[in-house]
Design a protein around this motif. Structure first.
Motif, PDB file in Angstrom:
ATOM      1  N   ILE A   1       0.825  -1.205   0.000  1.00 39.02           N
ATOM      2  CA  ILE A   1       0.000   0.000   0.000  1.00 39.02           C
ATOM      3  C   ILE A   1       0.862   1.258   0.000  1.00 39.02           C
ATOM      4  O   ILE A   1       1.796   1.399   0.786  1.00 39.02           O
ATOM      5  N   ILE A   2       0.517   2.178  -0.887  1.00 42.00           N
ATOM      6  CA  ILE A   2       1.191   3.469  -1.028  1.00 42.00           C
ATOM      7  C   ILE A   2       0.292   4.544  -0.420  1.00 42.00           C
ATOM      8  O   ILE A   2      -0.923   4.554  -0.648  1.00 42.00           O
TER       9      ILE A   2
ATOM     10  N   SER B   1     -13.111   1.560   4.054  1.00 38.98           N
ATOM     11  CA  SER B   1     -11.900   1.867   3.284  1.00 38.98           C
ATOM     12  C   SER B   1     -11.800   1.027   2.021  1.00 38.98           C
ATOM     13  O   SER B   1     -12.315  -0.091   1.944  1.00 38.98           O
ATOM     14  N   VAL B   2     -11.130   1.589   1.025  1.00 38.86           N
ATOM     15  CA  VAL B   2     -10.872   0.884  -0.225  1.00 38.86           C
ATOM     16  C   VAL B   2      -9.470   1.249  -0.687  1.00 38.86           C
ATOM     17  O   VAL B   2      -9.027   2.394  -0.535  1.00 38.86           O
ATOM     18  N   ILE B   3      -8.760   0.261  -1.218  1.00 42.89           N
ATOM     19  CA  ILE B   3      -7.431   0.480  -1.795  1.00 42.89           C
ATOM     20  C   ILE B   3      -7.597   0.438  -3.309  1.00 42.89           C
ATOM     21  O   ILE B   3      -8.140  -0.522  -3.856  1.00 42.89           O
ATOM     22  N   VAL B   4      -7.131   1.491  -3.982  1.00 41.55           N
ATOM     23  CA  VAL B   4      -7.407   1.653  -5.414  1.00 41.55           C
ATOM     24  C   VAL B   4      -6.098   1.679  -6.210  1.00 41.55           C
ATOM     25  O   VAL B   4      -5.018   1.883  -5.641  1.00 41.55           O
ATOM     26  N   PRO B   5      -6.173   1.492  -7.532  1.00 37.58           N
ATOM     27  CA  PRO B   5      -4.961   1.497  -8.370  1.00 37.58           C
ATOM     28  C   PRO B   5      -4.215   2.832  -8.287  1.00 37.58           C
ATOM     29  O   PRO B   5      -4.826   3.900  -8.281  1.00 37.58           O
ATOM     30  N   TYR B   6      -2.903   2.747  -8.271  1.00 36.34           N
ATOM     31  CA  TYR B   6      -2.041   3.933  -8.154  1.00 36.34           C
ATOM     32  C   TYR B   6      -2.218   4.888  -9.327  1.00 36.34           C
ATOM     33  O   TYR B   6      -2.030   6.096  -9.187  1.00 36.34           O
ATOM     34  N   VAL B   7      -2.609   4.366 -10.475  1.00 39.65           N
ATOM     35  CA  VAL B   7      -2.793   5.213 -11.657  1.00 39.65           C
ATOM     36  C   VAL B   7      -3.851   6.282 -11.401  1.00 39.65           C
ATOM     37  O   VAL B   7      -3.802   7.384 -11.974  1.00 39.65           O
ATOM     38  N   LEU B   8      -4.818   6.006 -10.520  1.00 40.74           N
ATOM     39  CA  LEU B   8      -5.854   6.990 -10.218  1.00 40.74           C
ATOM     40  C   LEU B   8      -5.288   8.178  -9.445  1.00 40.74           C
ATOM     41  O   LEU B   8      -5.815   9.288  -9.542  1.00 40.74           O
TER      42      LEU B   8
ATOM     43  N   ALA C   1      -8.194   4.653   1.198  1.00 38.76           N
ATOM     44  CA  ALA C   1      -7.253   4.497   2.308  1.00 38.76           C
ATOM     45  C   ALA C   1      -5.843   4.194   1.815  1.00 38.76           C
ATOM     46  O   ALA C   1      -4.963   3.851   2.609  1.00 38.76           O
ATOM     47  N   GLY C   2      -5.617   4.319   0.519  1.00 37.26           N
ATOM     48  CA  GLY C   2      -4.297   4.065  -0.024  1.00 37.26           C
ATOM     49  C   GLY C   2      -4.382   3.580  -1.462  1.00 37.26           C
ATOM     50  O   GLY C   2      -5.470   3.412  -2.030  1.00 37.26           O
ATOM     51  N   PHE C   3      -3.204   3.332  -2.017  1.00 34.37           N
ATOM     52  CA  PHE C   3      -3.095   2.933  -3.416  1.00 34.37           C
ATOM     53  C   PHE C   3      -2.157   1.736  -3.532  1.00 34.37           C
ATOM     54  O   PHE C   3      -1.355   1.466  -2.637  1.00 34.37           O
ATOM     55  N   TYR C   4      -2.275   1.004  -4.629  1.00 33.19           N
ATOM     56  CA  TYR C   4      -1.383  -0.129  -4.869  1.00 33.19           C
ATOM     57  C   TYR C   4      -0.963  -0.115  -6.331  1.00 33.19           C
ATOM     58  O   TYR C   4      -1.630   0.472  -7.187  1.00 33.19           O
ATOM     59  N   GLU C   5       0.154  -0.775  -6.618  1.00 30.39           N
ATOM     60  CA  GLU C   5       0.631  -0.916  -7.993  1.00 30.39           C
ATOM     61  C   GLU C   5       0.526  -2.368  -8.426  1.00 30.39           C
ATOM     62  O   GLU C   5       0.932  -3.275  -7.709  1.00 30.39           O
ATOM     63  N   ASP C   6      -0.038  -2.569  -9.580  1.00 27.08           N
ATOM     64  CA  ASP C   6      -0.099  -3.881 -10.222  1.00 27.08           C
ATOM     65  C   ASP C   6      -0.022  -3.605 -11.711  1.00 27.08           C
ATOM     66  O   ASP C   6      -0.936  -3.002 -12.280  1.00 27.08           O
ATOM     67  N   LEU C   7       1.079  -3.998 -12.356  1.00 27.97           N
ATOM     68  CA  LEU C   7       1.288  -3.625 -13.755  1.00 27.97           C
ATOM     69  C   LEU C   7       0.188  -4.114 -14.673  1.00 27.97           C
ATOM     70  O   LEU C   7      -0.130  -3.472 -15.671  1.00 27.97           O
ATOM     71  N   MET C   8      -0.429  -5.241 -14.329  1.00 34.27           N
ATOM     72  CA  MET C   8      -1.503  -5.736 -15.187  1.00 34.27           C
ATOM     73  C   MET C   8      -2.708  -4.809 -15.134  1.00 34.27           C
ATOM     74  O   MET C   8      -3.431  -4.634 -16.110  1.00 34.27           O
TER      75      MET C   8
ATOM     76  N   SER D   1      -3.286   0.445 -15.879  1.00 34.06           N
ATOM     77  CA  SER D   1      -4.026   1.399 -16.696  1.00 34.06           C
ATOM     78  C   SER D   1      -5.183   0.685 -17.370  1.00 34.06           C
ATOM     79  O   SER D   1      -5.056  -0.478 -17.763  1.00 34.06           O
ATOM     80  N   PRO D   2      -6.338   1.364 -17.501  1.00 33.91           N
ATOM     81  CA  PRO D   2      -7.465   0.751 -18.218  1.00 33.91           C
ATOM     82  C   PRO D   2      -7.132   0.367 -19.649  1.00 33.91           C
ATOM     83  O   PRO D   2      -7.816  -0.444 -20.249  1.00 33.91           O
ATOM     84  N   SER D   3      -6.057   0.957 -20.202  1.00 30.58           N
ATOM     85  CA  SER D   3      -5.643   0.573 -21.557  1.00 30.58           C
ATOM     86  C   SER D   3      -5.017  -0.820 -21.557  1.00 30.58           C
ATOM     87  O   SER D   3      -4.958  -1.479 -22.594  1.00 30.58           O
ATOM     88  N   ASN D   4      -4.529  -1.281 -20.397  1.00 34.67           N
ATOM     89  CA  ASN D   4      -4.014  -2.651 -20.277  1.00 34.67           C
ATOM     90  C   ASN D   4      -5.173  -3.622 -20.094  1.00 34.67           C
ATOM     91  O   ASN D   4      -5.347  -4.562 -20.863  1.00 34.67           O
ATOM     92  N   VAL D   5      -5.932  -3.389 -19.031  1.00 26.57           N
ATOM     93  CA  VAL D   5      -7.113  -4.193 -18.731  1.00 26.57           C
ATOM     94  C   VAL D   5      -8.243  -3.228 -18.413  1.00 26.57           C
ATOM     95  O   VAL D   5      -8.123  -2.412 -17.510  1.00 26.57           O
ATOM     96  N   SER D   6      -9.325  -3.299 -19.158  1.00 30.11           N
ATOM     97  CA  SER D   6     -10.442  -2.370 -18.961  1.00 30.11           C
ATOM     98  C   SER D   6     -11.271  -2.782 -17.757  1.00 30.11           C
ATOM     99  O   SER D   6     -12.439  -3.187 -17.865  1.00 30.11           O
ATOM    100  N   MET D   7     -10.640  -2.696 -16.592  1.00 32.28           N
ATOM    101  CA  MET D   7     -11.277  -3.131 -15.356  1.00 32.28           C
ATOM    102  C   MET D   7     -10.481  -2.581 -14.178  1.00 32.28           C
ATOM    103  O   MET D   7      -9.258  -2.475 -14.243  1.00 32.28           O
ATOM    104  N   TYR D   8     -11.167  -2.201 -13.122  1.00 36.59           N
ATOM    105  CA  TYR D   8     -10.490  -1.833 -11.884  1.00 36.59           C
ATOM    106  C   TYR D   8     -10.392  -3.065 -10.994  1.00 36.59           C
ATOM    107  O   TYR D   8     -11.309  -3.897 -10.963  1.00 36.59           O
ATOM    108  N   LYS D   9      -9.293  -3.169 -10.265  1.00 35.52           N
ATOM    109  CA  LYS D   9      -9.171  -4.153  -9.194  1.00 35.52           C
ATOM    110  C   LYS D   9      -9.063  -3.366  -7.899  1.00 35.52           C
ATOM    111  O   LYS D   9      -8.158  -2.540  -7.744  1.00 35.52           O
ATOM    112  N   LEU D  10      -9.994  -3.607  -6.974  1.00 34.49           N
ATOM    113  CA  LEU D  10     -10.071  -2.846  -5.735  1.00 34.49           C
ATOM    114  C   LEU D  10     -10.026  -3.791  -4.543  1.00 34.49           C
ATOM    115  O   LEU D  10     -10.490  -4.935  -4.623  1.00 34.49           O
ATOM    116  N   PHE D  11      -9.476  -3.299  -3.436  1.00 35.83           N
ATOM    117  CA  PHE D  11      -9.340  -4.131  -2.235  1.00 35.83           C
ATOM    118  C   PHE D  11     -10.123  -3.540  -1.073  1.00 35.83           C
ATOM    119  O   PHE D  11     -10.039  -2.343  -0.790  1.00 35.83           O
ATOM    120  N   LEU D  12     -10.882  -4.418  -0.392  1.00 38.22           N
ATOM    121  CA  LEU D  12     -11.640  -4.038   0.793  1.00 38.22           C
ATOM    122  C   LEU D  12     -11.131  -4.830   1.988  1.00 38.22           C
ATOM    123  O   LEU D  12     -10.652  -5.959   1.835  1.00 38.22           O
TER     124      LEU D  12
END
Length: 244
Positions: free
Chosen positions: A123-124, A134-141, A167-174, A177-188
């Motif tokens: 978590i960043i 809380s939710v952890i969202v992609p760092y690109v956001l 509550a923070g951000f995470y990095e996952d190269l897959m 960016s939505p240009s890689n995978v048109s989907m968000y991955k979120l953590f609760l």
């Protein structure tokens, strides 16, 4: 004679200019090749930091055993991890603090507290105190959209809506960016995740399977073999999401 001399001088200048331009173009070409080469290395190294997945499949859970057997039958398979998730295909997200327009994009929700070796969550800018919602969202956001820890993220699925606190951000190269995978991955968090699973208005339970192969450079061939095999057992339109 004067005209001829001037023409010769102009020709020399033009030749010198052409040589300089060719030299500059050569330098840019070299730099471009170097950047592309180093970019591949950077991506591999960055992915290795979190032991990022080489392949992901998200399914409705009907064919979990068969999918695992297919993975294990492919020579390049190394190991995999499976966990429960919530898949929302008609979700939209809006950061209330930034005033952005709602962004319609599918999302998969996972349990932050699940122990995992593949695609570990680092978590960043983590909140000092993790709120219940809380939710952890992609760092690109954060980088591209200006999201900040503490912002309110509104989720809307059809007529249902709820709000999370970032509550923070995470990095996952897959999922970088939505240009890689048109989907968000979120953590609760675990408690919220379990409550979320019990609310079908926000999506459907799913199986999230992350795979590591023996060589990330051979992932495309691995995926082709997987898709060929999965089509023999998973009819199209079954509500499953074969591979990413």
């Amino acid at each position: 004679l004067m005209i001829a001399t001037n023409n010769i001088k102009k020709a020399k200048v033009a030749t010198a200019t052409l040589i300089i331009l060719i030299a500059i173009a050569t330098i840019f070409l070299y730099v471009g090749i170097s950047v592309l080469s180093n970019m591949d290395t950077f991506i591999d190294e960055k992915n290795a930091e979190s032991n990022g997945a080489h392949l992901i499949s998200i399914t409705d859970g009907t064919y979990d055993r068969e999918i695992q057997e297919i993975y294990q039958s492919i020579e390049a398979y190394s190991y995999s991890e499976q966990e429960e998730g919530m898949m929302s295909m008609s979700s939209s997200f809006q950061n209330i603090n930034t005033g952005e327009e709602a962004n319609s994009i599918p999302a998969v929700f996972l349990n932050l507290d699940t122990a995992r070796e593949i695609s570990q969550v680092n978590i960043i800018d983590q909140a000092e105190n993790m709120p219940k919602n809380s939710v952890i969202v992609p760092y690109v956001l954060k980088v591209a959209n200006g999201y900040q820890t503490g912002d309110t993220l509104k989720l809307t699925v059809d007529d249902a809506s709820t709000e999370f606190e970032i509550a923070g951000f995470y990095e996952d190269l897959m999922f970088a960016s939505p240009s890689n995978v048109s989907m968000y991955k979120l953590f609760l968090g675990d408690q919220q995740f379990q409550e979320f699973l019990a609310q079908p208005e926000y999506g459907s339970k799913c199986s999230y399977i992350a795979v590591i192969t023996d060589d990330i450079k051979g992932t495309e061939a691995f995926e082709s073999e997987y898709i060929k095999e999965i089509k023999t057992i998973m009819p199209e339109g079954t509500g499953s999401y074969p591979a990413i």
